[in-house]
Scaffold this active site. Structure first.
Site, PDB file in Angstrom:
ATOM      1  N   ASP A   1       0.817  -1.225   0.000  1.00  0.00           N
ATOM      2  CA  ASP A   1       0.000   0.000   0.000  1.00  0.00           C
ATOM      3  C   ASP A   1       0.846   1.269   0.000  1.00  0.00           C
ATOM      4  O   ASP A   1       0.435   2.298   0.542  1.00  0.00           O
ATOM      5  CB  ASP A   1      -0.960   0.034   1.208  1.00  0.00           C
TER       6      ASP A   1
ATOM      7  N   LYS B   1       2.135   2.147  -5.073  1.00  0.00           N
ATOM      8  CA  LYS B   1       2.848   1.647  -6.263  1.00  0.00           C
ATOM      9  C   LYS B   1       2.056   1.865  -7.548  1.00  0.00           C
ATOM     10  O   LYS B   1       2.621   2.212  -8.580  1.00  0.00           O
ATOM     11  CB  LYS B   1       3.167   0.149  -6.101  1.00  0.00           C
TER      12      LYS B   1
ATOM     13  N   GLY C   1      -4.236  -4.330  -4.461  1.00  0.00           N
ATOM     14  CA  GLY C   1      -5.198  -3.330  -4.927  1.00  0.00           C
ATOM     15  C   GLY C   1      -4.432  -2.073  -5.271  1.00  0.00           C
ATOM     16  O   GLY C   1      -3.977  -1.353  -4.386  1.00  0.00           O
ATOM     17  N   HIS C   2      -4.213  -1.846  -6.546  1.00  0.00           N
ATOM     18  CA  HIS C   2      -3.435  -0.680  -6.974  1.00  0.00           C
ATOM     19  C   HIS C   2      -4.373   0.422  -7.461  1.00  0.00           C
ATOM     20  O   HIS C   2      -5.073   0.249  -8.457  1.00  0.00           O
ATOM     21  CB  HIS C   2      -2.431  -1.094  -8.074  1.00  0.00           C
TER      22      HIS C   2
ATOM     23  N   GLN D   1       2.244  -5.850  -3.147  1.00  0.00           N
ATOM     24  CA  GLN D   1       2.583  -5.943  -1.712  1.00  0.00           C
ATOM     25  C   GLN D   1       3.909  -5.205  -1.427  1.00  0.00           C
ATOM     26  O   GLN D   1       4.186  -4.217  -2.092  1.00  0.00           O
ATOM     27  CB  GLN D   1       2.651  -7.412  -1.250  1.00  0.00           C
TER      28      GLN D   1
HETATM   29  P1  IMP Z   1      -2.639 -12.800   1.737  1.00  0.00           P
HETATM   30  O1  IMP Z   1      -1.665 -12.266   0.754  1.00  0.00           O
HETATM   31  O2  IMP Z   1      -4.075 -12.571   1.351  1.00  0.00           O
HETATM   32  O3  IMP Z   1      -2.362 -14.230   2.088  1.00  0.00           O
HETATM   33  O4  IMP Z   1      -2.454 -11.980   3.100  1.00  0.00           O
HETATM   34  C1  IMP Z   1      -1.262 -12.073   3.891  1.00  0.00           C
HETATM   35  C2  IMP Z   1      -0.910 -10.728   4.516  1.00  0.00           C
HETATM   36  O5  IMP Z   1      -0.513  -9.831   3.487  1.00  0.00           O
HETATM   37  C3  IMP Z   1      -2.059 -10.044   5.230  1.00  0.00           C
HETATM   38  O6  IMP Z   1      -1.542  -9.312   6.320  1.00  0.00           O
HETATM   39  C4  IMP Z   1      -2.618  -9.079   4.190  1.00  0.00           C
HETATM   40  O7  IMP Z   1      -3.284  -7.992   4.783  1.00  0.00           O
HETATM   41  C5  IMP Z   1      -1.313  -8.655   3.531  1.00  0.00           C
HETATM   42  N1  IMP Z   1      -1.505  -8.200   2.144  1.00  0.00           N
HETATM   43  C6  IMP Z   1      -1.739  -8.953   1.054  1.00  0.00           C
HETATM   44  N2  IMP Z   1      -1.837  -8.183  -0.054  1.00  0.00           N
HETATM   45  C7  IMP Z   1      -1.639  -6.921   0.356  1.00  0.00           C
HETATM   46  C8  IMP Z   1      -1.569  -5.673  -0.337  1.00  0.00           C
HETATM   47  O8  IMP Z   1      -1.706  -5.571  -1.560  1.00  0.00           O
HETATM   48  N3  IMP Z   1      -1.334  -4.575   0.432  1.00  0.00           N
HETATM   49  C9  IMP Z   1      -1.131  -4.658   1.785  1.00  0.00           C
HETATM   50  N4  IMP Z   1      -1.167  -5.795   2.460  1.00  0.00           N
HETATM   51  C10 IMP Z   1      -1.421  -6.924   1.753  1.00  0.00           C
END
Ligand code: IMP
Length: 426
Positions: A13, A16, A40-41, A225
């Site tokens: 977040d 990017k 989510g971009h 991420q």
């Molecule tokens: P997962 O990727 O859904 O398995 O989530 C694992 C961890 O990564 C959790 O803490 C999510 O909130 C975090 N996470 C996954 N994708 C994003 C992102 O695009 N932005 C911020 N945090 C993310």
């Protein structure tokens, strides 16, 4: 022409999407290499807001080609929904989207497993996005996943592989997690329909990228991420299941380090984190609330409120090292506009030790801050680095000193024109 590798330097977040959009006009091909629709971009163009989950943000620029590499896990319905939404909003996708035949597919049982595993963890939950990301990567590593190649290929083989997978997954769901399994026939039928619609995008991305590189095309590799969510280098186990770090770019689309001309790290002027896990500079007070409200810090994928805190120089310097970051883009500087004092974390107190390097385990580390005087005037109307208030420049320079790299881009708002270069990058 030069290639840029864009990497999140915090917990995701960082903004990017906006920076990819900003740089896309200068590159020919934009490549996503890991993660899935957990990302989510957000990109704001004039009054229009776009939130992209799987397709690189470069798609919003006419004539740019967007590639989804094999390191990405694909939920076909999410991808089709994104294609439909963009098409409805006047973005022409035709011949501009290439999806790796090697990318793994997310099925309904992955999402159910993600959910039930989180529930079972109780208070130790990771706080995943419940999009089935982790379980899909598990299947890939277990060598039982199905790839886009299977989905759009020979129907009989797909039928057999899916049936075997669902048979095993239903035992797991019913016997271990005591929940309902999935119905093979309906999943098969649903996915065959997706296959018909997605087939035209699926190709051998490795050949595509290398053929274009030989024609001197330039690339922007778009990380999702962030470094501190990397399955190895992040705050394990509170991480995602992929490599949002530089190594992930090579394995996630089949390019070598020889492609790297410039590594651009993206960091917010403060820190946020969504989901559970340690966060040393987190502010559970009015200042944290203020950052959350002013920064509209709510997840672009799940809508969850993001936890907020001061800039953590240890964390970002660690990201600089892990990724070989050449320079940083600092986003959301404007959110700090009204603060009289701004803090930067320069070391941690862990037990009786004071450390200045990001450790393996940050649980129970206490942040040590230095305080910078705020600039207390608006920056969101600024369009050129040289017009920033002196104290804001001082803040940027201090971030540069503490992280060990120059700051090349600064952004002061969500719109395209609110981003500007401090130092030109390739
Ligand atoms: P997962 O990727 O859904 O398995 O989530 C694992 C961890 O990564 C959790 O803490 C999510 O909130 C975090 N996470 C996954 N994708 C994003 C992102 O695009 N932005 C911020 N945090 C993310």
């Amino acid at each position: 022409m030069a290639n840029v590798f864009l990497i999140g330097a915090q917990w995701g977040d960082e903004g990017k999407g906006k920076i990819v959009d900003f740089l896309s006009s200068k590159k020919d091909i934009i490549v996503r290499f890991q993660g899935g629709n957990n990302a989510g971009h957000t990109v704001n163009i004039e009054e229009k807001k776009f939130v992209l989950h799987l397709i690189p943000s470069g798609i919003l620029h006419k004539n740019k080609i967007c590639v989804i590499g094999c390191g990405v896990v694909i939920d076909p319905k999410a991808l089709l929904d994104e294609i439909d939404e963009l098409t409805q909003r006047g973005i022409d996708i035709n011949n501009r989207l290439k999806v790796s035949a090697r990318a793994h597919v997310i099925f309904p049982y992955h999402k159910i497993l993600d959910n039930v595993k989180e529930k079972k963890r109780g208070s130790d939950m990771i706080g995943t996005t419940c999009r089935g990301i982790g379980p899909a990567y598990v299947d890939k590593a277990m060598r039982m996943g199905l790839r886009m190649h299977d989905l759009v290929g020979d129907k009989e083989i797909f039928y057999k592989k899916l049936k075997q997978n669902i048979k095993e997954k239903n035992v797991l769901l019913e016997k271990v997690f005591e929940t309902e399994g999935v119905d093979f026939e309906s999943v098969y039928k649903e996915y065959i329909e997706y296959a018909e619609k997605l087939r035209k995008y699926v190709c051998d991305v490795v050949s595509y990228i290398h053929n274009n590189a030989e024609e001197e095309k330039s690339f922007l590799f778009e990380g999702a991420q962030g470094t501190l969510l990397d399955v190895d280098f992040g705050t394990y186990p509170y991480v995602t299941s992929s490599h949002p770090t530089i190594g992930g770019t090579f394995t996630g689309c089949g390019v070598s380090p020889k492609y790297v001309d410039n590594v651009l790290g993206i960091a917010k002027a403060y820190t946020t984190r969504v989901g559970k896990g340690p966060f040393v500079t987190e502010l559970n007070d009015e200042i944290g609330k203020n950052l959350q409200e002013k920064g509209r810090e709510f997840g672009a994928t799940t809508g969850r409120p993001r936890r907020c805190g001061w800039f953590d120089a240890l964390a970002v310097r660690y990201a600089v090292r892990v990724n070989g970051i050449d320079s940083l883009a600092i986003t959301k500087l404007d959110i700090l506009d009204g603060f009289k004092e701004i803090k930067i974390c320069t070391s941690y107190k862990c037990g009786d030790k004071v450390i200045d390097q990001f450790p393996v385990d940050v649980t129970n580390c206490i942040p040590q801050y230095e305080t910078i005087e705020g600039w207390n005037s608006p920056t969101d109307n600024i369009r050129d680095y040289k017009d920033l208030p002196e104290k804001a420049v001082k803040y940027i320079n201090r971030l540069s000193e503490l992280t060990g790299v120059k700051i090349s881009i600064v952004s002061v708002g969500a719109k395209r024109q609110q981003t500007f270069f401090k130092d030109m990058i390739l």
